[in-house]
Design a protein around this motif. Structure first.
Motif, PDB file in Angstrom:
ATOM      1  N   LYS A  20      -5.042  11.400  -6.705  1.00  0.00           N
ATOM      2  CA  LYS A  20      -3.954  10.605  -7.294  1.00  0.00           C
ATOM      3  C   LYS A  20      -3.619   9.409  -6.398  1.00  0.00           C
ATOM      4  CE  LYS A  20      -1.610  14.065 -10.126  1.00  0.00           C
ATOM      5  NZ  LYS A  20      -0.351  14.818 -10.347  1.00  0.00           N
ATOM      6  N   ILE A  21      -3.580   9.651  -5.084  1.00  0.00           N
ATOM      7  CA  ILE A  21      -3.307   8.544  -4.161  1.00  0.00           C
ATOM      8  C   ILE A  21      -4.418   7.509  -4.247  1.00  0.00           C
ATOM      9  CG2 ILE A  21      -3.101   7.922  -1.722  1.00  0.00           C
ATOM     10  CD1 ILE A  21      -1.651  10.520  -1.272  1.00  0.00           C
ATOM     11  N   ARG A  22      -5.660   7.966  -4.304  1.00  0.00           N
ATOM     12  CA  ARG A  22      -6.807   7.057  -4.427  1.00  0.00           C
ATOM     13  C   ARG A  22      -6.676   6.202  -5.681  1.00  0.00           C
ATOM     14  NH1 ARG A  22     -11.555   7.295  -7.187  1.00  0.00           N
ATOM     15  NH2 ARG A  22     -13.277   6.077  -6.309  1.00  0.00           N
ATOM     16  N   SER A  23      -6.330   6.838  -6.807  1.00  0.00           N
ATOM     17  CA  SER A  23      -6.192   6.108  -8.072  1.00  0.00           C
ATOM     18  C   SER A  23      -5.070   5.075  -7.998  1.00  0.00           C
ATOM     19  CB  SER A  23      -5.928   7.108  -9.195  1.00  0.00           C
ATOM     20  OG  SER A  23      -5.746   6.448 -10.421  1.00  0.00           O
ATOM     21  N   ARG A  24      -3.962   5.427  -7.360  1.00  0.00           N
ATOM     22  CA  ARG A  24      -2.839   4.493  -7.245  1.00  0.00           C
ATOM     23  C   ARG A  24      -3.205   3.278  -6.398  1.00  0.00           C
ATOM     24  NH1 ARG A  24       1.184   9.448  -5.838  1.00  0.00           N
ATOM     25  NH2 ARG A  24       1.522  10.216  -7.962  1.00  0.00           N
ATOM     26  N   LEU A  25      -3.927   3.519  -5.299  1.00  0.00           N
ATOM     27  CA  LEU A  25      -4.317   2.410  -4.430  1.00  0.00           C
ATOM     28  C   LEU A  25      -5.346   1.503  -5.102  1.00  0.00           C
ATOM     29  CD1 LEU A  25      -4.475   4.267  -1.007  1.00  0.00           C
ATOM     30  CD2 LEU A  25      -2.883   2.444  -1.638  1.00  0.00           C
ATOM     31  N   ALA A  77       0.828  -1.204   0.000  1.00  0.00           N
ATOM     32  CA  ALA A  77       0.000   0.000   0.000  1.00  0.00           C
ATOM     33  C   ALA A  77       0.863   1.256   0.000  1.00  0.00           C
ATOM     34  CB  ALA A  77      -0.931  -0.013   1.211  1.00  0.00           C
ATOM     35  N   PHE A  78       1.906   1.286   0.832  1.00  0.00           N
ATOM     36  CA  PHE A  78       2.758   2.470   0.909  1.00  0.00           C
ATOM     37  C   PHE A  78       3.563   2.663  -0.378  1.00  0.00           C
ATOM     38  CE2 PHE A  78       1.453   2.503   5.185  1.00  0.00           C
ATOM     39  CZ  PHE A  78       1.807   3.718   5.755  1.00  0.00           C
ATOM     40  N   LEU A  79       3.987   1.558  -0.988  1.00  0.00           N
ATOM     41  CA  LEU A  79       4.697   1.681  -2.261  1.00  0.00           C
ATOM     42  C   LEU A  79       3.781   2.248  -3.344  1.00  0.00           C
ATOM     43  CD1 LEU A  79       6.790  -1.635  -2.396  1.00  0.00           C
ATOM     44  CD2 LEU A  79       7.668   0.704  -2.193  1.00  0.00           C
ATOM     45  N   ALA A  80       2.516   1.811  -3.342  1.00  0.00           N
ATOM     46  CA  ALA A  80       1.571   2.299  -4.349  1.00  0.00           C
ATOM     47  C   ALA A  80       1.276   3.783  -4.171  1.00  0.00           C
ATOM     48  CB  ALA A  80       0.270   1.492  -4.277  1.00  0.00           C
ATOM     49  N   MET A  81       1.255   4.271  -2.926  1.00  0.00           N
ATOM     50  CA  MET A  81       0.937   5.680  -2.675  1.00  0.00           C
ATOM     51  C   MET A  81       2.008   6.619  -3.220  1.00  0.00           C
ATOM     52  SD  MET A  81      -0.815   5.926   1.083  1.00  0.00           S
ATOM     53  CE  MET A  81       0.149   4.719   1.957  1.00  0.00           C
ATOM     54  N   GLU A  82       3.270   6.188  -3.217  1.00  0.00           N
ATOM     55  CA  GLU A  82       4.383   7.022  -3.700  1.00  0.00           C
ATOM     56  C   GLU A  82       4.401   8.382  -3.006  1.00  0.00           C
ATOM     57  OE1 GLU A  82       4.321   7.366  -7.925  1.00  0.00           O
ATOM     58  OE2 GLU A  82       4.028   5.224  -8.264  1.00  0.00           O
ATOM     59  N   THR A  83       4.151   8.385  -1.697  1.00  0.00           N
ATOM     60  CA  THR A  83       4.084   9.639  -0.932  1.00  0.00           C
ATOM     61  C   THR A  83       4.875   9.467   0.352  1.00  0.00           C
ATOM     62  OG1 THR A  83       1.848   9.958  -1.815  1.00  0.00           O
ATOM     63  CG2 THR A  83       2.512  11.388  -0.006  1.00  0.00           C
ATOM     64  N   PRO A  84       6.172   9.770   0.323  1.00  0.00           N
ATOM     65  CA  PRO A  84       6.993   9.582   1.534  1.00  0.00           C
ATOM     66  C   PRO A  84       6.702  10.647   2.582  1.00  0.00           C
ATOM     67  CG  PRO A  84       8.282  10.593  -0.212  1.00  0.00           C
ATOM     68  CD  PRO A  84       6.950  10.243  -0.819  1.00  0.00           C
ATOM     69  N   LYS A  85       7.012  10.307   3.812  1.00  0.00           N
ATOM     70  CA  LYS A  85       6.885  11.282   4.885  1.00  0.00           C
ATOM     71  C   LYS A  85       7.812  12.469   4.607  1.00  0.00           C
ATOM     72  CE  LYS A  85       5.395   8.202   8.602  1.00  0.00           C
ATOM     73  NZ  LYS A  85       5.686   7.685   9.961  1.00  0.00           N
ATOM     74  N   GLY A  86       7.372  13.641   5.024  1.00  0.00           N
ATOM     75  CA  GLY A  86       8.113  14.866   4.755  1.00  0.00           C
ATOM     76  C   GLY A  86       7.580  15.625   3.566  1.00  0.00           C
TER      77      GLY A  86
END
Length: 247
Positions: free
Chosen positions: A68-73, A49-58
């Motif tokens: 975009k996050i919804r579409s990736r998941l 799930a975290f890899l699909a989000m492509e949104t790191p902390k920071g």
């Protein structure tokens, strides 16, 4: 006319200033992403799930596009629906609903995990839920509906569902069921009545526990039994054709 042009120019200037201000906020590190809360994961790993989000902390929270996050998941095989929400100053909350696995299906040479609508979720792999029976529907436009039909039929007749290892669709709405002991059950599109008759036979004669190779249920109100190794495999009163016991 001059006043109208001046008003338009002022509005355009304000919009431009607002847009520039928003872009500057996104570039600034005012709202760094600090926490990601994910709810609803069952068969999907947190890592995937975290890899699909492509949104790191920071990451600046203002620069994150929830759609975009919804579409990736949603691209992950198990995910049915997703809700994504930014919570300032630095949290992302994600609520997931996964698909319900109903059975395994054979599609050509591949074994697939199937959902409750008869649609494939993903290829079966070690670690996936082992949901018997394995269903092989006839290919065609009604393939998904046929899977749903046989799954619902076996759910209704729960007494036999755990005994079945495989269900193979045939022309004309017929099905061949195979028990875990290797007994072949021949059903027509009147499977509900036929399994009810078989249930009565099982209660009276324990027919599925005998040395039986095949049970023909497509003859109206009758059960034709083929012994495993010739007539001697069954007691005389249970051999060949039998009327179902009355209730």
């Amino acid at each position: 006319m001059f006043r109208k042009l001046l008003t338009t120019a002022l509005l355009a200037g304000l919009c431009l200033l607002a847009w520039q201000g928003w872009e500057m906020l996104k570039l600034a590190d005012l709202f760094p992403l600090q926490k990601i809360h994910v709810r609803g994961l069952v068969n999907t790993s947190r890592k995937d799930a975290f890899l699909a989000m492509e949104t790191p902390k920071g990451t600046n929270l203002l620069s994150i596009d929830p759609e975009k996050i919804r579409s990736r998941l949603l691209s992950l095989p198990w995910i049915h629906s997703v809700q994504v929400k930014r919570v300032f100053p630095g949290t992302l909350t994600i609520s997931l609903t996964e698909k319900n696995a109903a059975c395994l299906g054979r599609m050509g040479e591949r074994l697939m995990v199937m959902d409750e609508y008869g649609k494939p979720i993903k290829p079966f792999e070690v670690g996936d839920p082992l949901l018997l029976p394995v269903i092989t529907p006839l290919p065609g436009p009604h393939q998904a509906a046929n899977v749903v039909w046989i799954v619902n039929l076996l759910d209704k007749h729960a007494w036999i569902k755990d005994r079945i290892s495989e269900a193979v669709g045939q022309a004309g709405g017929r099905w061949d069921l195979y028990t875990k002991k290797g007994v072949k059950l021949l059903l027509s599109n009147r499977g509900d009545q036929e399994l009810a008759l078989l249930h009565r036979m099982q209660k009276h004669y324990k027919i599925l526990d005998l040395r039986v190779r095949q049970i023909e249920l497509r003859i109206a109100n009758r059960v034709a039994v083929r012994p495993e190794s010739g007539p001697e495999a069954l007691p005389p009163e249970k051999n060949e054709h039998h009327r179902g016991p009355t209730t």
